[in-house]
Design a protein around this motif. Structure first.
Motif, PDB file in Angstrom:
ATOM      1  N   ALA A 124      43.525  43.680  52.745  1.00 42.73           N
ATOM      2  CA  ALA A 124      42.411  42.947  52.135  1.00 42.73           C
ATOM      3  C   ALA A 124      42.987  41.760  51.370  1.00 42.73           C
ATOM      4  O   ALA A 124      44.101  41.835  50.838  1.00 42.73           O
ATOM      5  CB  ALA A 124      41.636  43.846  51.181  1.00 42.73           C
ATOM      6  N   PRO A 125      42.252  40.642  51.304  1.00 47.68           N
ATOM      7  CA  PRO A 125      42.768  39.474  50.576  1.00 47.68           C
ATOM      8  C   PRO A 125      43.134  39.835  49.132  1.00 47.68           C
ATOM      9  O   PRO A 125      42.371  40.502  48.439  1.00 47.68           O
ATOM     10  CB  PRO A 125      41.597  38.483  50.621  1.00 47.68           C
ATOM     11  N   HIS A 126      44.296  39.395  48.692  1.00 49.93           N
ATOM     12  CA  HIS A 126      44.801  39.766  47.373  1.00 49.93           C
ATOM     13  C   HIS A 126      43.811  39.411  46.261  1.00 49.93           C
ATOM     14  O   HIS A 126      43.591  40.209  45.341  1.00 49.93           O
ATOM     15  CB  HIS A 126      46.145  39.068  47.123  1.00 49.93           C
ATOM     16  N   GLU A 127      43.206  38.225  46.374  1.00 48.22           N
ATOM     17  CA  GLU A 127      42.312  37.778  45.303  1.00 48.22           C
ATOM     18  C   GLU A 127      41.019  38.588  45.255  1.00 48.22           C
ATOM     19  O   GLU A 127      40.350  38.636  44.211  1.00 48.22           O
ATOM     20  CB  GLU A 127      41.996  36.283  45.464  1.00 48.22           C
ATOM     21  N   LYS A 128      40.669  39.251  46.348  1.00 46.91           N
ATOM     22  CA  LYS A 128      39.500  40.142  46.369  1.00 46.91           C
ATOM     23  C   LYS A 128      39.891  41.558  45.963  1.00 46.91           C
ATOM     24  O   LYS A 128      39.122  42.268  45.305  1.00 46.91           O
ATOM     25  CB  LYS A 128      38.906  40.178  47.780  1.00 46.91           C
ATOM     26  N   LEU A 129      41.069  41.969  46.386  1.00 45.16           N
ATOM     27  CA  LEU A 129      41.523  43.338  46.161  1.00 45.16           C
ATOM     28  C   LEU A 129      41.717  43.661  44.689  1.00 45.16           C
ATOM     29  O   LEU A 129      41.198  44.682  44.202  1.00 45.16           O
ATOM     30  CB  LEU A 129      42.839  43.567  46.918  1.00 45.16           C
ATOM     31  N   VAL A 130      42.454  42.842  43.995  1.00 42.37           N
ATOM     32  CA  VAL A 130      42.833  43.168  42.620  1.00 42.37           C
ATOM     33  C   VAL A 130      41.629  43.401  41.712  1.00 42.37           C
ATOM     34  O   VAL A 130      41.570  44.419  41.007  1.00 42.37           O
ATOM     35  CB  VAL A 130      43.779  42.088  42.052  1.00 42.37           C
ATOM     36  N   PRO A 131      40.626  42.513  41.698  1.00 38.25           N
ATOM     37  CA  PRO A 131      39.461  42.776  40.835  1.00 38.25           C
ATOM     38  C   PRO A 131      38.714  44.057  41.215  1.00 38.25           C
ATOM     39  O   PRO A 131      38.175  44.742  40.336  1.00 38.25           O
ATOM     40  CB  PRO A 131      38.571  41.547  41.060  1.00 38.25           C
ATOM     41  N   LEU A 132      38.691  44.384  42.507  1.00 38.10           N
ATOM     42  CA  LEU A 132      37.976  45.583  42.938  1.00 38.10           C
ATOM     43  C   LEU A 132      38.714  46.843  42.484  1.00 38.10           C
ATOM     44  O   LEU A 132      38.085  47.810  42.020  1.00 38.10           O
ATOM     45  CB  LEU A 132      37.823  45.569  44.462  1.00 38.10           C
ATOM     46  N   VAL A 133      40.027  46.849  42.604  1.00 39.94           N
ATOM     47  CA  VAL A 133      40.816  47.983  42.121  1.00 39.94           C
ATOM     48  C   VAL A 133      40.641  48.141  40.617  1.00 39.94           C
ATOM     49  O   VAL A 133      40.475  49.253  40.099  1.00 39.94           O
ATOM     50  CB  VAL A 133      42.303  47.792  42.492  1.00 39.94           C
ATOM     51  N   GLN A 134      40.636  47.027  39.903  1.00 33.73           N
ATOM     52  CA  GLN A 134      40.430  47.072  38.454  1.00 33.73           C
ATOM     53  C   GLN A 134      39.039  47.586  38.104  1.00 33.73           C
ATOM     54  O   GLN A 134      38.866  48.354  37.147  1.00 33.73           O
ATOM     55  CB  GLN A 134      40.653  45.683  37.853  1.00 33.73           C
ATOM     56  N   ALA A 135      38.049  47.179  38.894  1.00 31.32           N
ATOM     57  CA  ALA A 135      36.673  47.612  38.635  1.00 31.32           C
ATOM     58  C   ALA A 135      36.519  49.123  38.777  1.00 31.32           C
ATOM     59  O   ALA A 135      35.686  49.739  38.101  1.00 31.32           O
ATOM     60  CB  ALA A 135      35.716  46.900  39.584  1.00 31.32           C
ATOM     61  N   HIS A 136      37.322  49.720  39.643  1.00 32.08           N
ATOM     62  CA  HIS A 136      37.288  51.174  39.811  1.00 32.08           C
ATOM     63  C   HIS A 136      38.129  51.892  38.753  1.00 32.08           C
ATOM     64  O   HIS A 136      38.147  53.127  38.718  1.00 32.08           O
ATOM     65  CB  HIS A 136      37.768  51.556  41.212  1.00 32.08           C
ATOM     66  N   GLY A 137      38.822  51.135  37.921  1.00 33.65           N
ATOM     67  CA  GLY A 137      39.560  51.717  36.810  1.00 33.65           C
ATOM     68  C   GLY A 137      40.797  52.495  37.196  1.00 33.65           C
ATOM     69  O   GLY A 137      41.220  53.400  36.460  1.00 33.65           O
ATOM     70  N   ILE A 138      41.413  52.145  38.327  1.00 35.74           N
ATOM     71  CA  ILE A 138      42.582  52.910  38.775  1.00 35.74           C
ATOM     72  C   ILE A 138      43.858  52.069  38.818  1.00 35.74           C
ATOM     73  O   ILE A 138      44.917  52.569  39.203  1.00 35.74           O
ATOM     74  CB  ILE A 138      42.339  53.535  40.165  1.00 35.74           C
ATOM     75  N   ASP A 139      43.780  50.817  38.429  1.00 32.31           N
ATOM     76  CA  ASP A 139      44.949  49.938  38.523  1.00 32.31           C
ATOM     77  C   ASP A 139      46.114  50.427  37.666  1.00 32.31           C
ATOM     78  O   ASP A 139      47.277  50.194  37.996  1.00 32.31           O
ATOM     79  CB  ASP A 139      44.577  48.501  38.137  1.00 32.31           C
ATOM     80  N   ARG A 140      45.825  51.156  36.599  1.00 28.83           N
ATOM     81  CA  ARG A 140      46.882  51.631  35.705  1.00 28.83           C
ATOM     82  C   ARG A 140      47.793  52.670  36.351  1.00 28.83           C
ATOM     83  O   ARG A 140      48.884  52.959  35.830  1.00 28.83           O
ATOM     84  CB  ARG A 140      46.264  52.218  34.434  1.00 28.83           C
ATOM     85  N   HIS A 141      47.362  53.236  37.478  1.00 25.55           N
ATOM     86  CA  HIS A 141      48.165  54.265  38.132  1.00 25.55           C
ATOM     87  C   HIS A 141      49.251  53.692  39.044  1.00 25.55           C
ATOM     88  O   HIS A 141      50.091  54.449  39.541  1.00 25.55           O
ATOM     89  CB  HIS A 141      47.265  55.175  38.967  1.00 25.55           C
ATOM     90  N   PHE A 142      49.233  52.387  39.285  1.00 26.81           N
ATOM     91  CA  PHE A 142      50.129  51.793  40.277  1.00 26.81           C
ATOM     92  C   PHE A 142      51.225  50.949  39.643  1.00 26.81           C
ATOM     93  O   PHE A 142      50.964  50.186  38.704  1.00 26.81           O
ATOM     94  CB  PHE A 142      49.327  50.908  41.243  1.00 26.81           C
ATOM     95  N   LEU A 143      52.429  51.054  40.195  1.00 28.55           N
ATOM     96  CA  LEU A 143      53.495  50.143  39.794  1.00 28.55           C
ATOM     97  C   LEU A 143      53.173  48.721  40.224  1.00 28.55           C
ATOM     98  O   LEU A 143      53.552  47.752  39.556  1.00 28.55           O
ATOM     99  CB  LEU A 143      54.826  50.552  40.435  1.00 28.55           C
TER     100      LEU A 143
END
Length: 233
Positions: A124-143
């Motif tokens: 998925a396009p990086h600029e679309k992916l990052v906000p969506l992962v953040q919106a789901h509240g799971i970005d803190r789990h990833f390196l």
């Protein structure tokens, strides 16, 4: 840096395993949005709608080859541009309503709680992916969270090379990495860098298609994580 197609240097067998998660069709249960968007792009050229079952039997990466299976030929550059633009317009309109796959949130939390590492790599396009992962509240789990940069008609292998290279400083090695995804392309990418793969049936491919990759195939993400643990033993 791990060279594409070059076996990774053997790692310490006692080193912890690292999971690289796929996003679409794996952590994100978005197959309904994918079918809606695919059929919208088909309608631009008068193709009949496709069912989920047929989609899973025919889907392949890079995506133009998927259209070739339906059309009997590769789309022209002009056709591809229209199909790709139409797909993404409809997909992203529906993607916000897609939820995480059952158990995903807890599995990510528990893997991290066990002191193990994980990252996310998507086409998925990086600029679309990052906000969506953040919106789901799971970005803190990833390196690290990496989406695609560049053309959309690519496979994951080159992106995985760059992803792992960026993680080298954290101690992650390809030989102790398991990629969990929903596409044969995920298994091919893992093999190309010397990593392992587990494929999940809830996304883009049928079980029969996934089994052709010759890696572990599972029906739930919980089974995928268990398989990753076994591969690390």
């Amino acid at each position: 840096m791990i060279a594409s197609g070059t076996p990774a240097t053997p790692a310490d067998p006692a080193a912890p395993v690292h999971i690289v998660w796929d996003w679409n069709g794996t952590l994100l249960h978005d197959i309904d949005a994918v079918i809606v968007a695919t059929n919208a792009s088909f309608a631009e050229f008068g193709f009949a709608p496709i069912t989920l079952e047929r989609y899973r039997e025919l889907y392949v990466v890079p995506v133009p080859k998927f259209y070739e299976r339906l059309m009997g030929r590769l789309p022209t550059d002009a056709e591809w541009e229209v199909m790709d633009a139409t797909f993404h317009r409809h997909y992203w309109a529906a993607a916000d309503a897609a939820g995480l796959t059952e158990g995903a949130r807890e599995l990510l939390r528990d893997w991290q709680a066990d002191g193990l590492t994980q990252s996310l790599l998507s086409l998925a396009p990086h600029e679309k992916l990052v906000p969506l992962v953040q919106a789901h509240g799971i970005d803190r789990h990833f390196l690290r969270v990496d989406g695609r940069t560049g053309p959309s008609h690519t496979s994951k292998a080159g992106h995985l090379v760059r992803h792992l290279a960026a993680l080298e400083q954290t101690g992650v090695t390809a030989a102790r990495t398991v990629l969990i995804g929903d596409a044969v392309d995920d298994a091919l990418a893992a093999a190309q860098v010397g990593a392992r793969a587990v494929l999940y049936t809830g996304g883009s491919h049928s079980r029969r298609s996934l089994e052709s990759a010759g890696v572990a195939v599972v029906d739930t993400l919980a089974e995928a994580v268990s398989a990753a643990r076994r591969l690390a033993e």
